[in-house]
Enzyme design. Structure first.
Site, PDB file in Angstrom:
ATOM      1  CE1 TYR A 192       2.845   8.977  54.431  1.00  0.00           C
ATOM      2  CE2 TYR A 192       5.058   9.642  55.074  1.00  0.00           C
ATOM      3  CZ  TYR A 192       3.930   8.871  55.278  1.00  0.00           C
ATOM      4  OH  TYR A 192       3.890   7.989  56.331  1.00  0.00           O
ATOM      5  CD  GLU A 212       2.664   0.735  63.185  1.00  0.00           C
ATOM      6  OE1 GLU A 212       1.897  -0.217  63.274  1.00  0.00           O
ATOM      7  OE2 GLU A 212       2.293   1.931  63.269  1.00  0.00           O
ATOM      8  N   PRO A 213       8.206   2.387  60.920  1.00  0.00           N
ATOM      9  CG  PRO A 213      10.389   1.737  60.384  1.00  0.00           C
ATOM     10  CD  PRO A 213       9.175   1.317  61.182  1.00  0.00           C
ATOM     11  CB  CYS A 233      -4.909  26.457  37.437  1.00  0.00           C
ATOM     12  SG  CYS A 233      -4.552  26.239  35.712  1.00  0.00           S
ATOM     13  CD  GLU A 234      -4.968  25.472  43.914  1.00  0.00           C
ATOM     14  OE1 GLU A 234      -6.069  24.959  43.846  1.00  0.00           O
ATOM     15  OE2 GLU A 234      -4.528  26.084  44.921  1.00  0.00           O
TER      16      GLU A 234
HETATM   17  C1  LIG Z   1       1.737   7.181  59.013  1.00  0.00           C
HETATM   18  C2  LIG Z   1       1.903   6.147  60.035  1.00  0.00           C
HETATM   19  C3  LIG Z   1       3.158   5.577  60.238  1.00  0.00           C
HETATM   20  C4  LIG Z   1       4.393   5.986  59.493  1.00  0.00           C
HETATM   21  O1  LIG Z   1       4.746   7.312  59.711  1.00  0.00           O
HETATM   22  P1  LIG Z   1       6.129   7.844  59.102  1.00  0.00           P
HETATM   23  O2  LIG Z   1       6.156   9.269  59.489  1.00  0.00           O
HETATM   24  O3  LIG Z   1       6.079   7.648  57.637  1.00  0.00           O
HETATM   25  O4  LIG Z   1       7.209   7.023  59.732  1.00  0.00           O
HETATM   26  C5  LIG Z   1       3.253   4.560  61.167  1.00  0.00           C
HETATM   27  N1  LIG Z   1       2.178   4.138  61.870  1.00  0.00           N
HETATM   28  C6  LIG Z   1       0.952   4.680  61.696  1.00  0.00           C
HETATM   29  C7  LIG Z   1      -0.184   4.169  62.481  1.00  0.00           C
HETATM   30  C8  LIG Z   1       0.770   5.703  60.777  1.00  0.00           C
HETATM   31  O5  LIG Z   1      -0.443   6.228  60.620  1.00  0.00           O
END
Ligand SMILES: *Cc1c(COP(=O)(O)O)cnc(C)c1O
Length: 466
Positions: free
Chosen positions: A424, A319-320, A394-395
């Site tokens: 992000y 899951e990239p 303002c930080e």
């Molecule tokens: C955030 C997340 C990702 C992706 O992370 P990256 O650092 O953006 O690759 C994949 N799987 C799960 C469950 C996540 O919470």
């Protein structure tokens, strides 16, 4: 003589306060290619261009701040993962950045999609992607979100608590469906950047602990629920990971659990997910691995472990998120004020304040993340000065780029671009100080297209109904 002396003193200034990883550049105008998307360059006047579009013109047209996505680059990164991990499923982690166009692009490049709220799922639904290739994550999905997932027909729901297993099995029974589930486990591996801890404290909200035995019980509970179709184990060890070692330990621990479950039940689960977290370059200090190298390493790890455990290799997925959306976009800001701040020891730092800040990129404030920046609207002959790019909030902690060399003559009206801002940044953007969130525009073959329009103060006021 005087000039040499001044330059020498700026040089001493700059290097004495710079962190160890930040080298004084030979040419402060030059781009470090690995920080930028493939179609970014500077023209002869030093103006940043992306896929043939001049960012000075783009800033005139779209305003600043603005996130600029190199469409061709994002698609190529998605495709590179799909190709390198051929035979596995690649799910794009939507939380890194999602809009309907990006959901369609990654889907066209052969990827599935991971969502973790009803809102993210709604974007996937609006985009019209194949929902059987969508995974629904989250440690506290509401009943409505689970219902939305089941009625939409998502391909899998990653369960994260015993409460949820109970809730989902009841809901699936009520709806007359069998929910495909994976069990999120914590392996005790925690990875951050170049280091990982194999005995990380499991004192965190996600998943079922393998070491504590909850993971085995959760698998059993799912296997026992008639309305749940248990597909396999899911592990995600962290983010911004550069070495496969952490994945190796996590894969070993998850496959041991997978084998134990097979021995206990006589059933080998068909799937296994190793999560995301593949690192990208934010600064010259980061050296991310190519997906081909990663894929080779992960395949070897999984095959060796399955052989050692005497089980068949399950159907794998990853899951990239960041590795696809991050490097494809930069954030473009306009400089409003420049200040020399005197530090002790007679040195100084150049504070470059831009028209955005922690509302459009919280990562520096939240995680002490490091970024890079370049002067984007002209070439400069001035020597490099150690600069800090800050926002308008303002930080005191409203910092975008903690340390970077920018030309000493950076001035109001200049444009500054921050690479690797695709992940992000917009997805974590806020309206702090009632600042409207910036638009996201895509550039491809000289064409600029708005993906998400700029928010307006009217949008914000419309929420205020009191
Ligand atoms: C955030 C997340 C990702 C992706 O992370 P990256 O650092 O953006 O690759 C994949 N799987 C799960 C469950 C996540 O919470």
């Amino acid at each position: 003589m005087t000039h040499t002396h001044v330059a020498g003193s700026i040089h001493a200034d700059a290097t004495s306060r710079a962190p160890g990883w930040l080298a004084l550049p030979d040419d402060v105008n030059a781009l470090l290619p690995r920080l930028w998307s493939r179609n970014v360059a500077k023209d002869d006047d030093g103006v940043l261009t992306v896929a043939g579009v001049d960012v000075a013109e783009l800033a005139e047209r779209c305003g600043t701040p603005v996130y600029v996505v190199d469409e061709d680059d994002l698609r190529a990164r998605a495709r590179a993962f799909a190709e390198a991990f051929a035979g596995w499923e690649v799910y794009y982690a939507a939380k890194s950045f999602l809009c309907t166009a990006v959901a369609r692009w990654v889907s066209e490049e052969g990827l599935g999609l991971d969502v973790c709220t009803g809102g993210e799922l709604a974007v996937a639904q609006r985009a019209g992607v194949d929902l059987s290739r969508v995974g629904l994550h989250g440690n506290n999905k509401s009943l409505d979100e689970l219902r939305q997932g089941l009625t939409a027909g998502v391909g899998r729901i990653i369960v994260d608590s015993f409460d949820e297993i109970g809730r989902l099995s009841a809901l699936a029974a009520e709806l007359g469906v069998r929910a495909r589930v994976m069990v999120r486990v914590t392996t005790g591996v925690e990875a951050h950047t170049h280091e990982y801890i194999a005995t990380a404290h499991e004192d965190q909200k996600f998943g079922f602990s393998i070491a504590g035995g909850q993971a085995a019980r959760a698998l059993q509970a799912c296997a026992d629920a008639a309305s749940l179709d248990l597909r396999g184990i899911h592990s995600h060890i962290g983010s911004q990971i550069f070495e496969p070692d952490g994945f190796e330990v996590a894969a070993r621990r998850t496959l041991r659990l997978h084998a134990e479950h097979a021995r206990a039940t006589g059933v080998e689960l068909p799937e296994l997910d190793l999560g995301g977290g593949f690192g990208i370059a934010y600064t010259s200090a980061d050296t991310p691995a190519d997906p081909v190298v990663l894929a080779g390493a992960l395949r070897r790890i999984v095959e060796a472990e399955c052989a050692a455990q005497g089980v068949a290799v399950p159907h794998l997925s990853i899951e990239p998120g960041r590795a696809i959306s991050g490097p494809s976009a930069f954030a473009l800001y306009r400089v409003g004020t420049v200040k020399q701040v005197l530090l002790d020891g007679g040195t100084s730092r150049t504070y470059v304040a831009v028209d955005g800040g922690m509302s459009d990129n919280i990562r520096t404030a939240l995680y002490a993340a490091e970024y890079s920046a370049t002067l984007a609207n002209r070439r400069s002959d001035a020597p490099p000065a150690l600069a800090r790019v800050v926002g308008k909030h303002c930080e005191g902690g409203d910092i975008l780029v903690r340390d970077e060399f920018l030309p000493a003559d950076v001035r109001p009206g200049d444009l500054v671009a921050v690479p690797a801002s695709g992940a992000y940044s917009r997805s974590m953007a806020s309206n702090y100080n009632h600042v409207p969130r910036p638009p996201v525009v895509a550039v491809r073959d000289g064409e600029v297209r708005t993906l998400i329009r700029r928010e307006t103060v009217e949008d914000l006021l419309a929420l205020d109904v009191g």
